[in-house]
Structures are given as C-alpha cells and as structure tokens.
Design an enzyme around this catalytic site. Sequence first.
Site, PDB file in Angstrom:
ATOM      1  N   GLY A   1      -0.499  -9.333  -6.410  1.00  0.00           N
ATOM      2  CA  GLY A   1      -0.355 -10.699  -5.929  1.00  0.00           C
ATOM      3  C   GLY A   1      -1.699 -11.294  -5.572  1.00  0.00           C
ATOM      4  O   GLY A   1      -2.744 -10.654  -5.704  1.00  0.00           O
TER       5      GLY A   1
ATOM      6  N   GLY B   1       2.212  -5.906  -6.917  1.00  0.00           N
ATOM      7  CA  GLY B   1       3.237  -6.853  -7.323  1.00  0.00           C
ATOM      8  C   GLY B   1       3.585  -6.768  -8.792  1.00  0.00           C
ATOM      9  O   GLY B   1       4.689  -7.146  -9.200  1.00  0.00           O
TER      10      GLY B   1
ATOM     11  N   GLU C   1      -2.536   0.340  -2.094  1.00  0.00           N
ATOM     12  CA  GLU C   1      -2.677  -0.479  -0.879  1.00  0.00           C
ATOM     13  C   GLU C   1      -3.314   0.222   0.319  1.00  0.00           C
ATOM     14  O   GLU C   1      -3.921  -0.436   1.163  1.00  0.00           O
ATOM     15  CB  GLU C   1      -1.305  -1.034  -0.480  1.00  0.00           C
ATOM     16  CG  GLU C   1      -0.784  -2.120  -1.405  1.00  0.00           C
ATOM     17  CD  GLU C   1      -0.164  -1.584  -2.697  1.00  0.00           C
ATOM     18  OE1 GLU C   1       0.242  -2.399  -3.543  1.00  0.00           O
ATOM     19  OE2 GLU C   1      -0.091  -0.347  -2.870  1.00  0.00           O
TER      20      GLU C   1
ATOM     21  N   ASP D   1       4.089  -1.891  -1.057  1.00  0.00           N
ATOM     22  CA  ASP D   1       5.222  -2.754  -0.730  1.00  0.00           C
ATOM     23  C   ASP D   1       6.044  -3.041  -1.979  1.00  0.00           C
ATOM     24  O   ASP D   1       6.206  -2.172  -2.825  1.00  0.00           O
ATOM     25  CB  ASP D   1       4.739  -4.031  -0.036  1.00  0.00           C
ATOM     26  CG  ASP D   1       3.876  -4.920  -0.921  1.00  0.00           C
ATOM     27  OD1 ASP D   1       3.244  -4.405  -1.864  1.00  0.00           O
ATOM     28  OD2 ASP D   1       3.819  -6.142  -0.672  1.00  0.00           O
TER      29      ASP D   1
END
Length: 358
Positions: A75, A123, A146, A154
């Site tokens: 993202g 993402g 991450e 996530d």
Amino acid sequence: MPSTSEAPAAAESQTIVERTGSLGRIRLDRPKALNSLTLAMVRDIEHALDAFEADPRVAAILITGEGERGLCAGGDIRMIYEGGRAGTDAPATFWREEYRLNARIARLGKPYVAVMDGIVMGGGVGVSVYGSHRIVTERTRLAMPETGIGFFPDVGASWFLTRQEGELGTYAALTGAQLSAGDAIAFGLADAFVASGELAALIEALAALPAGATGRDVSQAIAAHDAPAPATVAARRPDIDRLFAFDTVEEILQALRQDGSPFATETLAVLQTKSPLSLKVTLRLLRLGRAAPSLETCLENEFAATEAVLRSHDFYEGVRAAVIDKDRNPQWRPARLAEVTDEDVAAFFRPSSKPLFP
C-alpha cells in the site's frame, strides 16, 4: 502492509478495469511505484468486483499488475506515514477499506484469478492470496516484510499464515523472508506455477471460456500451463517447525542461538535487525490467528492494532530509515527485546471503537 514506494500518485486512473471475452480484468497501473495501492485503487477494485459479479457475461475475474516488476508491492506507505504524522484519518480510512476488500475477495461468488508475478508484498498479498486460483511464476518474490519497518504483517496475515501445519507462517511473518514460487505454493499461499512466458496464452484461454464456465473450468485452463516449482525455504521445514514452535520471541531466539547451525545463525541475525516491539506484536497476532474462527476476526484484530501503530515510535522510525532518509539504520525504541513491556504489547490489542465488521 504498505510498500516502501515513494512515487507520487498520478492524477489519472491507476486501475484499468475491462472485460475481455468472459474475463473481467483488473489491472493495477502504477508500474513506476511497483503498483502500490492507493485508496482510489482499493475503491476501483471494489467497484470492479461489484460490476463483474453482477455481469452474467463474466465467468471469472483476473487481477494482474502492469509493468515487468511485480503485481503489487503493498500500500501507499508515504500516505500512511504523512497522514499519521499529521493526525488525519487517511491511514485509518485506507486500512478500513483495504481490509474489507480482502474479506470481500475471500467470499467472492465467481472465480478470482491472481497472477502473482514479480514482487508481491504486503497489500499485494492481500489482493491475491484470497483468490480461488493463485498463480506464481519464476519471477515471484512474495513477502510480508513489515517487522522491518516497525509494523506487523497485516491484510489478514494472522489468518493466511496460520492455516498451514507447523511454523512456516511464523517464520515468514517474523523474518519477512522472500518466498519463491515453489515456496509460496508450499506455504499454501499459491496454487499453480506458470512460466511468465505462458501468461499471455493462459489469459487468452481464460477469456475464451464460456460465460457459464465454473471454477473447475478455470482450474483446467490453468492446469494446461502448470509446471512443478522447486521450494527452497520450505525444504528447511523440519528446522523451522522446531525452532519457531514457541509462543514467545525470547524462546525462539534462544532456540536459534542454541542450535548454532548456519541456517539458525543467519535467521537469528535477520531477526535481530527487526523492531523488537513488532516481533512481539506479530507473534501474538499469529497465535491469536491460529485459534481464530474466521478471516474477519483476524482482520478485526489487525485493524485494532493499527491504532497503536500510528501512536508508536517504531513505525515512523522504520519508515524514516527505509523510505525517507534511506539510511537503513532504524533506531528502535525499545532497542532490546528485554525492554519491551507487557503494557507496550497490550496497547496493540485493545478493540477498536469503530470495528470493521460491526
């Protein structure tokens, strides 16, 4: 999770949506930014799914990335960094809509084919891993990196990295290791290997399917191009299962130290570069995810944790080191695992006052 791309968003559309034969196509179109997702792109995908699901001429949906470098690197991390610093609601809005899109893809009524060619991170995994048909190539480099920027894996990683037996998912989440095509399949994150040179022929075959084609028909079309893919990380599965079979990061690090093998030593060195707080939060999310009843539960846990991310030091420091100053030398706070308190971790596990799925 957001990518480390810093290319500015173009004014024109960054998503190409079209129908080719019986195939509804979604093409992520930010190649200079490794197709990293903006909020507008998330909304474009959502609207495309609405249209394609309602269109009786569409038998299957295909998502690909433009350019030669990858499907999607994540993202828009710069937007989240700047929005978090300014105290705007932009980061929360992006995550809310992105995570809801992840759940939407998982429950689609039509076949959803994801071509996970090149770089697929954060993402990018979120818009592909929930597909009914997930294709990797010899160029695939899949990762959830991450913990290296003070965040946590996530887009439902606490769900899709805990559905397999053993600790491969724990290893991937904590280390951020890049997985090849064969490893992605072995980890349960992809289904078929198709050489990049055959993708055009495969897409043509999918577009030629009749409008009433089923998921089985899509599978058969893919099978005509499928080939074996060697796995390298997954070959270490006995070691990974043994060394990561603990519920605390301290125990994992101790096991790696005591093992002393080249693999353990290399893995230990990698983990020691990550945010200590992120490692602890990530492992707890994974263990909760392993017992979770649904993807939505995991997404809810992760969304709640993003509120603490925006208040944390390590996220901004991690992005600074990776994207802003690019010195690759983050100064984590706390700097040592032993200094991370229970209260530090607990801050990431308070339910959101605005849940995703009320």
